[in-house]
Motif scaffolding. Sequence first.
Motif, PDB file in Angstrom:
ATOM      1  N   LYS B 198     -34.724 -22.089   7.579  1.00 27.91           N
ATOM      2  CA  LYS B 198     -35.794 -21.693   6.657  1.00 27.91           C
ATOM      3  C   LYS B 198     -35.333 -22.030   5.247  1.00 27.91           C
ATOM      4  O   LYS B 198     -34.192 -21.741   4.878  1.00 27.91           O
ATOM      5  CB  LYS B 198     -36.098 -20.200   6.758  1.00 27.91           C
ATOM      6  N   LEU B 219     -30.436 -20.490   6.713  1.00 26.33           N
ATOM      7  CA  LEU B 219     -31.501 -19.527   6.486  1.00 26.33           C
ATOM      8  C   LEU B 219     -31.575 -19.217   4.998  1.00 26.33           C
ATOM      9  O   LEU B 219     -30.572 -18.876   4.375  1.00 26.33           O
ATOM     10  CB  LEU B 219     -31.170 -18.221   7.194  1.00 26.33           C
ATOM     11  N   ILE B 221     -34.173 -16.881   2.605  1.00 23.18           N
ATOM     12  CA  ILE B 221     -35.325 -15.982   2.758  1.00 23.18           C
ATOM     13  C   ILE B 221     -35.491 -15.100   1.519  1.00 23.18           C
ATOM     14  O   ILE B 221     -34.665 -15.115   0.612  1.00 23.18           O
ATOM     15  CB  ILE B 221     -35.167 -15.101   4.034  1.00 23.18           C
ATOM     16  N   TYR B 237     -28.027 -17.693   3.714  1.00 29.01           N
ATOM     17  CA  TYR B 237     -26.936 -17.548   4.676  1.00 29.01           C
ATOM     18  C   TYR B 237     -26.013 -18.762   4.639  1.00 29.01           C
ATOM     19  O   TYR B 237     -25.304 -19.026   5.603  1.00 29.01           O
ATOM     20  CB  TYR B 237     -27.502 -17.375   6.087  1.00 29.01           C
ATOM     21  N   TYR B 265     -28.394  -8.799  -0.177  1.00 28.10           N
ATOM     22  CA  TYR B 265     -29.678  -9.417   0.143  1.00 28.10           C
ATOM     23  C   TYR B 265     -30.826  -8.740  -0.599  1.00 28.10           C
ATOM     24  O   TYR B 265     -30.649  -7.734  -1.288  1.00 28.10           O
ATOM     25  CB  TYR B 265     -29.929  -9.456   1.650  1.00 28.10           C
ATOM     26  N   LEU B 266     -32.003  -9.320  -0.478  1.00 28.29           N
ATOM     27  CA  LEU B 266     -33.246  -8.825  -1.071  1.00 28.29           C
ATOM     28  C   LEU B 266     -33.140  -8.600  -2.589  1.00 28.29           C
ATOM     29  O   LEU B 266     -33.382  -7.495  -3.084  1.00 28.29           O
ATOM     30  CB  LEU B 266     -33.690  -7.538  -0.364  1.00 28.29           C
ATOM     31  N   TYR B 442     -43.214 -16.939   5.030  1.00 29.57           N
ATOM     32  CA  TYR B 442     -42.893 -15.511   4.948  1.00 29.57           C
ATOM     33  C   TYR B 442     -42.636 -15.073   3.503  1.00 29.57           C
ATOM     34  O   TYR B 442     -42.333 -15.882   2.634  1.00 29.57           O
ATOM     35  CB  TYR B 442     -41.624 -15.225   5.750  1.00 29.57           C
ATOM     36  N   THR B 443     -42.648 -13.773   3.322  1.00 34.87           N
ATOM     37  CA  THR B 443     -42.170 -13.063   2.127  1.00 34.87           C
ATOM     38  C   THR B 443     -42.550 -13.747   0.809  1.00 34.87           C
ATOM     39  O   THR B 443     -41.691 -14.234   0.075  1.00 34.87           O
ATOM     40  CB  THR B 443     -40.627 -12.866   2.172  1.00 34.87           C
TER      41      THR B 443
END
Lengths: 192, 448
Positions: B198, B219, B221, B237, B265-266, B442-443
């Motif tokens: 992703k 990844l 995200i 990642y 993260y986030l 996504y997101t």
Amino acid sequence: MRRVTHLGWLLLVLVATTSACARRVPAPAAAPTPPSSTAPAAPSTPAAPPAQRVEDVLPVAQQPLAEDAIGSRSLDDLNRDSPFRPVFFPLDSSDLDDAGRRVAQANSDILKRFASWVVTIEGHGDERGTTEYNLALSERRAVTVKTYLVSLGIAPDRIRIVSYGEEFPFDPGHNDAAWAANRRAQFLITAK
Amino acid sequence: MTQVFRWMLTAGMAVLAVTVITAQAPQQPTELELVISGDPGSPPRYAVPEFVAATPEAAEVAKTLSQVLWDDLNFEREFYMIPRDTAATVPAVRTADQIPFPAWRELGADAVIFGSVQQTGTTVTVQMRLFNVRTRQSVMAKEYSGSAANPRLYAHTMSDDIHQQQRALRGVARTKLAFSSNRNRERVVGGVQDREVKEIYIADYDGANVRRITTNRQLNITPAWSPDARTVAYTSYRRGYPDIFLALIYQGVQEEPTTKGTQNYLPVFSPDGTRIAFVSSRGGSDSEIYVMNRDGSNVRRITNNPGIDVTPTWSPTGAQIAFTSDRAGTPQIYIVGADGLNLRRLTSGESYADRPTWSPAPFNEIAFSARTGRGYDIKVYDLAAGQTRQVTFGEGSNESPAYSPNGRHLAFSSTRTGKVQIFTIGRDGKGLTQVTRDGDNYTPAWSN
């Protein structure tokens, strides 16, 4: 190829012989890495559950060079036919149930047997959680398993964790069986 | 007598004041009424006939501009947009003095936008005039010129200018969405399992001009914009575990502010862009909310409890942080001061709530994903009223709401068309628009 397959079974046997309860495989455990390898494990006839297949190949474990053979294999080969089984979790939960504890116990036995191995425990979630919360929940799943292994005597520095949330599902399906298979802590050998 | 004179003086000053405030277009200094209204109780009805191509090679751009401008104006739902087919029944004209106002009036138009495009090689000049059909007066005239590389940008700028002048509204036509997508269908290099890459992408708010901003084939995200819309923070990642990276999208530079070797993260930027809130399990803790400076310095822990704390979002002033915690057994939304004090729980009627997103002012609400049946729907918690309203209703699973910078719209991901796609919807639940169509997406994060 044939040899690889045999080694795979051999490793399964090691699991079976080091854990009294290895044959009590939770339903999703019929899906070891990678998903394509679930085909042989899935019973083609109702009379052949996965645990039965393990017993079928028991004699292979008598071959003497087993550990040398394992030692000479690459990490990718080892992980492709991984001796470690994933620990599965209930929905929205990071608690180990009895089946999960048994799998974790078996995995700790492997780590004791191959004392130089370092593993990464990947925490995973299913798509029924939210993308964001799953990152934390899957992290806690990995941590739960690590904590349990440490309580069984495995040195904490041999276990790394990584949380993948709902990324990299075992089973891309959208049904109960797929979700159950995806809620897991999965072992990856990262050094040996 | 004196009394009357004084009254007239006051009234005159009031008119003057109005003139000063509304006469933002310097071309029209004598206009007193620049705002075009509709019939009483109705929004003004706008017509956007196809722009005139002043040079033959401008035909393509002219067509694009008028279509995109129609969509942009329609998006805010401040105007009733006369359908293109209907508008096409009015004969096209080459110059503004030929505009057939009676024909437009007959269609019920209150406003008509006349545009013309000149293209010389790679340079485009666009002239736009907004006419009040009743008075036949031009209430706004603008000229834009520049590269022909992205003609949609002229339409977006026009739309924002029109919304600003006519409705005192900050439009979002020039904003962008960032999101995570598997659309390039690449697989993670190495490893023994077939795993999907992703990457982070950005696109115009309407889904056009998609650009990939990460290329590490791992990844990537949960993107989040800096307030100046020049940097996207995200979780990657690429080092084998989730860590926070910053993509400086106009410089092609990636920065990594967090301490390496631990899960982070986030990330979300504070409203002033100086700090980043994020989730980390550093120091052997379980997931907790932390705040650091943008460069990774001055890391402070905001939450401290044995449970999951995840998905932070800043209040518009940066004084508070809302987040998700399972400290009471299920994932629920909480608010805490950015200093870690004054914790309070927000959601109570939900079985599972996550991804709080605090609205920009003047709204004072928090959108979140709420479990409803098998999937999720977008709900909004009104902080002043203490009440929750629902924005989506069970069509697919709907997650990860993100507010537009004017607070009037939400972007979110939805499975309603099969795969996971980004949609936008009004904060009132109206005006659903599909933004992505390729792969799974996504997101979303919405830029200023």
